[in-house]
Write an enzyme that holds these catalytic residues in place. Sequence first.
Site, mmCIF file in Angstrom:
data_model
loop_
_atom_site.group_PDB
_atom_site.id
_atom_site.type_symbol
_atom_site.label_atom_id
_atom_site.label_comp_id
_atom_site.label_asym_id
_atom_site.label_seq_id
_atom_site.Cartn_x
_atom_site.Cartn_y
_atom_site.Cartn_z
ATOM 1 N N GLY A 64 -6.750 -43.344 33.392
ATOM 2 C CA GLY A 64 -6.765 -44.173 32.155
ATOM 3 C C GLY A 64 -6.872 -43.709 30.796
ATOM 4 N N GLY A 75 -7.203 -44.558 26.376
ATOM 5 C CA GLY A 75 -7.536 -45.291 25.163
ATOM 6 C C GLY A 75 -8.528 -44.842 24.093
ATOM 7 N N HIS A 76 -8.925 -45.660 23.262
ATOM 8 C CA HIS A 76 -9.852 -45.279 22.114
ATOM 9 C C HIS A 76 -10.637 -46.571 21.797
ATOM 10 C CE1 HIS A 76 -10.932 -42.839 18.804
ATOM 11 N NE2 HIS A 76 -10.158 -41.994 19.158
ATOM 12 N N GLY A 117 -12.889 -48.041 18.248
ATOM 13 C CA GLY A 117 -12.930 -47.920 16.881
ATOM 14 C C GLY A 117 -13.806 -48.895 16.292
ATOM 15 N N SER A 141 -11.585 -46.206 14.055
ATOM 16 C CA SER A 141 -11.028 -44.809 14.586
ATOM 17 C C SER A 141 -9.842 -44.868 15.436
ATOM 18 C CB SER A 141 -12.219 -44.109 15.477
ATOM 19 O OG SER A 141 -13.005 -43.502 14.509
#
Length: 459
Positions: A296, A298-299, A301, A60
Amino acid sequence: MRFDHDHWQARLDDLRAAHRVPGAALAVLTGGTVHELASGVLHRGTGVEVTTDSVFLAGSVAKVYTATLAMTLVDSGDLDLDATVVSVLPEFATPDPEATKTITVRQLLSHTGGMTTDFYYDAGRGDDCLARYVEAARNVALDVSPGTGFSYGGVGYVVLGRIVEVLTGQTWDQALKDRLFTPLGLEHSMTLPEEALRFRTAMGHVGDDPVPAPAWDVMPRAVAPGGRVIVSAGDVVRFAKMHLDGGLAADGTRVLSAGAVAAMRRREVDCPDRWSMAADGWGLGWGLSDWDGTAGFGHLGSAVSQHACLRVIPGAGFAVALLMNGGHVAPLQDDLVGELAADLAGVRMPAPFAPPAEPPAVDLEPLLGTYRREGVIITVHRDGDGGARLRYAFADDIADLSPPLEGALTPVSRSGAATVFAATGFVPSGEAHTPVVFTTLSDGTPCVYVGMRATRKIA
């Protein structure tokens, strides 16, 4: 701050082994320089070692690439964030005609359009696969009514990918190459499995003593805008660096306007489940966080037991990408990324999600029952000791995806309309506890969040 390569290589090696992760690649941006490290093997069956130019499935994390691609079209004036999707893509529809008329591009980017994630329709390998997927998705029910709350989903990102295709006249894959990969010099980033064969490529592993997974990638081509990029850790950090540098590539080429970069990090919605991705809110593509008073984004996956983590702390000019191919990925991520953020950015990451030593008393009765969304049925019932258990079963077209998942629920907190539990024994990727959040949508509908997906109560 100075990056001690030997120290961090030793920490990567030690923590990877301790958490039974077969292989990992790490890239860190600090002081304006990208540092790359590798550890372990790409495939336990072949023994091929991970190198810094190895590529992994990043799941993701693809969503932030698709969001960035969409924002290039906003920059060019070809796309309006507040336009309804149907005005750009007339063939778009949902089972709810009124909702279809109102869902906007902004809502797709911020996961507030109500579109679900558990729809893995195989539209084939042709260049028309996104168009065919969007046609099939017309029959997929929404998780929630548009604008009533956050629900993390992948279908909306496939729709965004199709919008890109219509407005550029290119496939999503080619547009991503031309607008992001090439100008940013990302030579180890791609979208198609056959392209990965040019590189040292990670294989996912399953089990507590990890063995190679039975398949490298099981996702149809059409879901790629929300679920597949194949990347090196260094390329992920170089992509993040463009966002830190106001939209500029390393050679000064403008990829995205400074305004678009800022818009992507502007909070659009709060996220009731602030633990699953360490994000308490969402912008346009990015998960947004307040880490001990420091902003902050982000991600995360996952794909076939491979896992990707991208964390960025703009105030410190810091970014970290960690790619792993199985084992207990969550504790490795928590330990290593936490140490890096503390040492190089002066930021304390939140402790792993867990119930308190003395769980609060919670009235279970209003929470018991059945919750339903496309592809998933969740039931909450009492156990023999008066506590609660959760059963998470796949349904509809993905009924055979996995056996039902079950876990005991331990109360964590109650604040306002939200009641938070920790589910134990729920997932195999190393997390001891899974967040389960009961709350209500803005229209008053009771729902439960598991994995940041909203599932409405039906009985």
